[in-house]
Motif scaffolding. Structure first.
Motif, PDB file in Angstrom:
ATOM      1  N   MET A  27      61.608 101.443  42.393  1.00  0.00           N
ATOM      2  CA  MET A  27      60.856 100.380  43.060  1.00  0.00           C
ATOM      3  C   MET A  27      59.694 101.026  43.830  1.00  0.00           C
ATOM      4  O   MET A  27      59.917 101.901  44.660  1.00  0.00           O
ATOM      5  N   PRO A  28      58.453 100.623  43.554  1.00  0.00           N
ATOM      6  CA  PRO A  28      57.297 101.229  44.234  1.00  0.00           C
ATOM      7  C   PRO A  28      57.320 100.952  45.748  1.00  0.00           C
ATOM      8  O   PRO A  28      57.209  99.811  46.174  1.00  0.00           O
ATOM      9  N   ASN A  60      58.738 106.154  44.942  1.00  0.00           N
ATOM     10  CA  ASN A  60      59.666 105.092  44.540  1.00  0.00           C
ATOM     11  C   ASN A  60      60.885 105.083  45.441  1.00  0.00           C
ATOM     12  O   ASN A  60      61.319 106.122  45.923  1.00  0.00           O
ATOM     13  N   GLY A  61      61.434 103.888  45.659  1.00  0.00           N
ATOM     14  CA  GLY A  61      62.624 103.748  46.481  1.00  0.00           C
ATOM     15  C   GLY A  61      63.706 102.998  45.736  1.00  0.00           C
ATOM     16  O   GLY A  61      63.492 102.473  44.636  1.00  0.00           O
ATOM     17  N   THR A 117      68.919 104.314  50.671  1.00  0.00           N
ATOM     18  CA  THR A 117      69.296 105.502  49.910  1.00  0.00           C
ATOM     19  C   THR A 117      68.048 106.298  49.599  1.00  0.00           C
ATOM     20  O   THR A 117      67.084 105.768  49.044  1.00  0.00           O
ATOM     21  N   ALA A 118      68.067 107.567  49.969  1.00  0.00           N
ATOM     22  CA  ALA A 118      66.886 108.410  49.771  1.00  0.00           C
ATOM     23  C   ALA A 118      66.873 109.042  48.393  1.00  0.00           C
ATOM     24  O   ALA A 118      65.836 109.142  47.752  1.00  0.00           O
ATOM     25  N   ASN A 119      68.025 109.475  47.911  1.00  0.00           N
ATOM     26  CA  ASN A 119      68.040 110.206  46.663  1.00  0.00           C
ATOM     27  C   ASN A 119      69.408 110.078  46.011  1.00  0.00           C
ATOM     28  O   ASN A 119      70.420 110.136  46.680  1.00  0.00           O
ATOM     29  N   VAL A 120      69.390 109.892  44.732  1.00  0.00           N
ATOM     30  CA  VAL A 120      70.600 109.918  43.924  1.00  0.00           C
ATOM     31  C   VAL A 120      70.397 111.017  42.915  1.00  0.00           C
ATOM     32  O   VAL A 120      69.349 111.086  42.271  1.00  0.00           O
ATOM     33  N   ASP A 121      71.359 111.904  42.771  1.00  0.00           N
ATOM     34  CA  ASP A 121      71.212 113.048  41.881  1.00  0.00           C
ATOM     35  C   ASP A 121      71.081 112.574  40.438  1.00  0.00           C
ATOM     36  O   ASP A 121      72.030 112.078  39.852  1.00  0.00           O
TER      37      ASP A 121
END
Length: 191
Positions: free
Chosen positions: A175-176, A160-161, A125-129
């Protein structure tokens, strides 16, 4: 044709499990060779073992690879090229489904995913709004140090991921990517 063969393998595995007196899930079935687990409902195929471990016909053995986010993406890419199949890092929602719906009370099903580390796993997952809609103050030292501004609200987010705790299903997006070393389990769409 390939879908029909895979579906027949799923049905046959369910019948064999029932005949052997073992509970079979209609949604989660090992492939005929046992190397993968088919999520019939989501139409996904999961690697039964985490990267670095191998299926020996009974269980997963070996040492799991602990990778940074970049290394995890590279593992997926290498396996995609080697197998010719569309392997990828699972999204947060994929991993949470894996934890919550494989029939185990808490965590992964040990029957479907034996010897799996109970740890945080990388998600693709790249991005969560998470935008709050509030503008950042560019003159506030704390805002500047966190990399926030009105255009990106958090420009440092790329450091962060996302990861999911395979023991609980909890997810976190802080998570770094460069320093955290986590296990990797890959997924691909069912053909």
């Amino acid at each position: 044709m390939r879908r029909r063969v895979l579906w027949c393998a799923v049905v046959l595995a369910s019948v064999n499990a029932w005949a052997a007196g073992k509970p079979a899930s209609a949604d989660w079935v090992p492939s005929s060779d046992g190397v993968e687990v088919v999520d019939v409902h989501a139409r996904q195929i999961w690697a039964r073992c985490v990267e670095g471990m191998q299926w020996d016909g009974q269980t997963c053995h070996g040492e799991p690879v602990l990778a940074t986010h970049k290394e995890a993406l590279a593992l997926a890419s290498a396996r995609r090229k080697a197998d010719g199949l569309d392997w990828r890092l699972p999204r947060v929602t994929d991993l949470r489904r894996l934890v919550n719906e494989t029939g185990a009370r808490r965590g992964l099903s040990k029957a479907l995913f034996p010897a799996a580390p109970s740890d945080w796993y990388w998600a693709g997952t790249a991005n969560v709004d998470t935008s709050s809609g509030a503008a950042a103050n560019p003159y506030n030292y704390g805002t500047v140090m966190r990399g926030q501004d009105n255009t990106g609200l958090n420009r440092m987010a790329f450091l962060n991921g996302w990861a999911v705790d395979m023991a609980s299903g909890d997810a976190r997006g802080d998570m770094p990517k460069r320093t955290a070393r986590l296990p990797v389990r890959l997924v691909r769409p069912q053909d």
